[in-house]
Design a protein around this motif. Sequence first.
Motif, PDB file in Angstrom:
ATOM      1  N   GLY A 109      89.754  93.015 -15.811  1.00 10.97           N
ATOM      2  CA  GLY A 109      90.406  91.711 -15.956  1.00 10.97           C
ATOM      3  C   GLY A 109      91.892  91.791 -15.674  1.00 10.97           C
ATOM      4  O   GLY A 109      92.452  90.941 -14.951  1.00 10.97           O
ATOM      5  N   PHE A 110      92.527  92.831 -16.193  1.00  8.84           N
ATOM      6  CA  PHE A 110      93.963  93.008 -15.980  1.00  8.84           C
ATOM      7  C   PHE A 110      94.283  93.210 -14.500  1.00  8.84           C
ATOM      8  O   PHE A 110      95.232  92.663 -13.950  1.00  8.84           O
ATOM      9  CB  PHE A 110      94.450  94.220 -16.799  1.00  8.84           C
ATOM     10  N   ILE A 111      93.450  94.006 -13.859  1.00  8.78           N
ATOM     11  CA  ILE A 111      93.739  94.460 -12.496  1.00  8.78           C
ATOM     12  C   ILE A 111      93.502  93.376 -11.438  1.00  8.78           C
ATOM     13  O   ILE A 111      94.120  93.392 -10.370  1.00  8.78           O
ATOM     14  CB  ILE A 111      92.842  95.700 -12.210  1.00  8.78           C
ATOM     15  N   TYR A 230      99.008  84.922 -23.814  1.00 13.05           N
ATOM     16  CA  TYR A 230      98.683  83.675 -23.096  1.00 13.05           C
ATOM     17  C   TYR A 230      99.092  82.426 -23.859  1.00 13.05           C
ATOM     18  O   TYR A 230      98.865  81.315 -23.368  1.00 13.05           O
ATOM     19  CB  TYR A 230      97.210  83.621 -22.673  1.00 13.05           C
ATOM     20  N   THR A 231      99.639  82.560 -25.046  1.00 13.88           N
ATOM     21  CA  THR A 231     100.282  81.406 -25.704  1.00 13.88           C
ATOM     22  C   THR A 231     101.619  81.868 -26.249  1.00 13.88           C
ATOM     23  O   THR A 231     101.620  82.770 -27.087  1.00 13.88           O
ATOM     24  CB  THR A 231      99.438  80.821 -26.858  1.00 13.88           C
ATOM     25  N   GLY A 251      98.706  86.511 -19.578  1.00 14.95           N
ATOM     26  CA  GLY A 251      97.454  87.025 -20.134  1.00 14.95           C
ATOM     27  C   GLY A 251      96.253  86.127 -19.923  1.00 14.95           C
ATOM     28  O   GLY A 251      95.117  86.571 -20.112  1.00 14.95           O
ATOM     29  N   LEU A 252      96.475  84.876 -19.539  1.00 15.79           N
ATOM     30  CA  LEU A 252      95.327  83.991 -19.342  1.00 15.79           C
ATOM     31  C   LEU A 252      94.444  84.504 -18.201  1.00 15.79           C
ATOM     32  O   LEU A 252      93.219  84.477 -18.281  1.00 15.79           O
ATOM     33  CB  LEU A 252      95.780  82.555 -19.062  1.00 15.79           C
ATOM     34  N   GLU A 253      95.095  84.994 -17.157  1.00 16.23           N
ATOM     35  CA  GLU A 253      94.319  85.483 -16.011  1.00 16.23           C
ATOM     36  C   GLU A 253      93.487  86.703 -16.415  1.00 16.23           C
ATOM     37  O   GLU A 253      92.323  86.826 -16.026  1.00 16.23           O
ATOM     38  CB  GLU A 253      95.267  85.826 -14.853  1.00 16.23           C
ATOM     39  N   MET A 254      94.079  87.573 -17.232  1.00 15.58           N
ATOM     40  CA  MET A 254      93.333  88.749 -17.711  1.00 15.58           C
ATOM     41  C   MET A 254      92.126  88.313 -18.555  1.00 15.58           C
ATOM     42  O   MET A 254      91.023  88.835 -18.404  1.00 15.58           O
ATOM     43  CB  MET A 254      94.257  89.636 -18.537  1.00 15.58           C
ATOM     44  N   ARG A 277      88.717  79.528 -15.468  1.00 10.52           N
ATOM     45  CA  ARG A 277      90.167  79.390 -15.680  1.00 10.52           C
ATOM     46  C   ARG A 277      90.512  77.959 -16.099  1.00 10.52           C
ATOM     47  O   ARG A 277      91.233  77.726 -17.067  1.00 10.52           O
ATOM     48  CB  ARG A 277      90.907  79.762 -14.391  1.00 10.52           C
ATOM     49  N   GLN A 278      89.945  76.975 -15.363  1.00  7.68           N
ATOM     50  CA  GLN A 278      90.284  75.569 -15.639  1.00  7.68           C
ATOM     51  C   GLN A 278      89.792  75.143 -17.021  1.00  7.68           C
ATOM     52  O   GLN A 278      90.461  74.368 -17.709  1.00  7.68           O
ATOM     53  CB  GLN A 278      89.689  74.673 -14.541  1.00  7.68           C
ATOM     54  N   SER A 279      88.650  75.675 -17.439  1.00  3.55           N
ATOM     55  CA  SER A 279      88.123  75.294 -18.765  1.00  3.55           C
ATOM     56  C   SER A 279      89.095  75.739 -19.861  1.00  3.55           C
ATOM     57  O   SER A 279      89.308  75.023 -20.843  1.00  3.55           O
ATOM     58  CB  SER A 279      86.728  75.894 -18.992  1.00  3.55           C
ATOM     59  N   LEU A 280      89.707  76.909 -19.690  1.00  6.79           N
ATOM     60  CA  LEU A 280      90.675  77.387 -20.692  1.00  6.79           C
ATOM     61  C   LEU A 280      91.981  76.610 -20.598  1.00  6.79           C
ATOM     62  O   LEU A 280      92.587  76.283 -21.628  1.00  6.79           O
ATOM     63  CB  LEU A 280      90.943  78.881 -20.512  1.00  6.79           C
ATOM     64  N   LEU A 281      92.418  76.316 -19.374  1.00  2.00           N
ATOM     65  CA  LEU A 281      93.647  75.516 -19.221  1.00  2.00           C
ATOM     66  C   LEU A 281      93.470  74.158 -19.889  1.00  2.00           C
ATOM     67  O   LEU A 281      94.359  73.681 -20.601  1.00  2.00           O
ATOM     68  CB  LEU A 281      94.001  75.353 -17.738  1.00  2.00           C
ATOM     69  N   ASP A 282      92.308  73.531 -19.677  1.00  2.00           N
ATOM     70  CA  ASP A 282      92.042  72.219 -20.284  1.00  2.00           C
ATOM     71  C   ASP A 282      92.048  72.338 -21.805  1.00  2.00           C
ATOM     72  O   ASP A 282      92.617  71.506 -22.510  1.00  2.00           O
ATOM     73  CB  ASP A 282      90.677  71.670 -19.829  1.00  2.00           C
ATOM     74  N   TYR A 283      91.406  73.400 -22.302  1.00  2.00           N
ATOM     75  CA  TYR A 283      91.318  73.586 -23.753  1.00  2.00           C
ATOM     76  C   TYR A 283      92.715  73.800 -24.348  1.00  2.00           C
ATOM     77  O   TYR A 283      93.066  73.198 -25.356  1.00  2.00           O
ATOM     78  CB  TYR A 283      90.415  74.779 -24.061  1.00  2.00           C
TER      79      TYR A 283
END
Length: 285
Positions: A109-111, A230-231, A251-254, A277-283
């Motif tokens: 995930g990090f990479i 990520y926050t 960290g969101l991308e990871m 990704r979009q589901s987390l951004l929306d949340y």
Amino acid sequence: MIKGTTQLLGVIGYPVKHSMSPIMHNAAIATLGLDYAYLPFPIAPERLKTAIDGFAAVGLTGFNITIPHKQTIMPLLANISDVAQAIGAVNTVWWRDGGWWGTNTDAAGFIAPLQALGRDWGQSSALILGNGGAARAVVAACHQLGCPEILVVGRSAEKLAAFAQSWQTSPLQPPLSVHAWDKLNELLPRVGLVVNSTPVGMAPQVEASPLSAAQVALLPSQAIAYDLIYTPRPTRFLQQADTAGLVTFDGLEMLVQQGAAALEIWTQQPPPVEVMRQSLLDYLA
Ligand code: NAP
């Protein structure tokens, strides 16, 4: 729709109610039209073995693991990947050949966003701030990227020494060295990647940064700044890096990419990363 044929995935933790994994995995499952559901399971530490025996009995396809089970689940697994052994923690488990198999997708995930840049990482030293659990996944990832040296900076000499020692018997042999925090100004000018794996800057301490603006200015102009937090988005550290003209990742991308890697293991299908990704951004919004 949950039907008689629906297969179960999930995340175990204690507590688990803050996990965002159900959001992104169920969004992905809906997009792919798969007959799966992903649920949170709060499992008390003393119930871990009972829980995973129960998961076997009801035929779960697989599950994610968060705090406090990432290490304690390891002796209960039939097989553990080299990367998870090196990191010393498992975050993804699946059923195979009559037992639970485990790996750790945090390094993948990090990479992922770094690999997408297409750089020659053989020329880029990595500097990691902090020497906790997440730093271990970042070390494994930087080794996989091919970074010629991995400099880990921490505030406790004792913990740094234990961190360095723990890699000596690992299946990975990363080119690792550990350094005291007061050596940062000497190290920063020679690195191509700097990673914040401390909680410094995380909400509610949003004004804090692990580096001063003057230290960020010591980084080479082509260096990448990566914050595992990520926050908030962006953190103060990434704001400083952006002002200095550096490429940044948070960290969101990871988080998204470690989930995508897990979903691919369970479903054997390319995961819909953009939807996750979009589901987390929306949340988070
Ligand atoms: P951890 O095991 O508790 O390690 C934290 C590290 O930060 C330790 O080395 C600690 O030093 C150091 N630290 C804490 N406060 C510090 C300070 N004020 N100054 C300097 N160093 C300090 O935590 P972790 O699990 O590695 O998580 C670290 C961060 O990564 C958290 O913000 C977490 O949310 C984030 N994370 C993100 C993802 C993702 O998917 N994006 C995944 C995992 C973690 P000592 O050992 O000396 O206390």
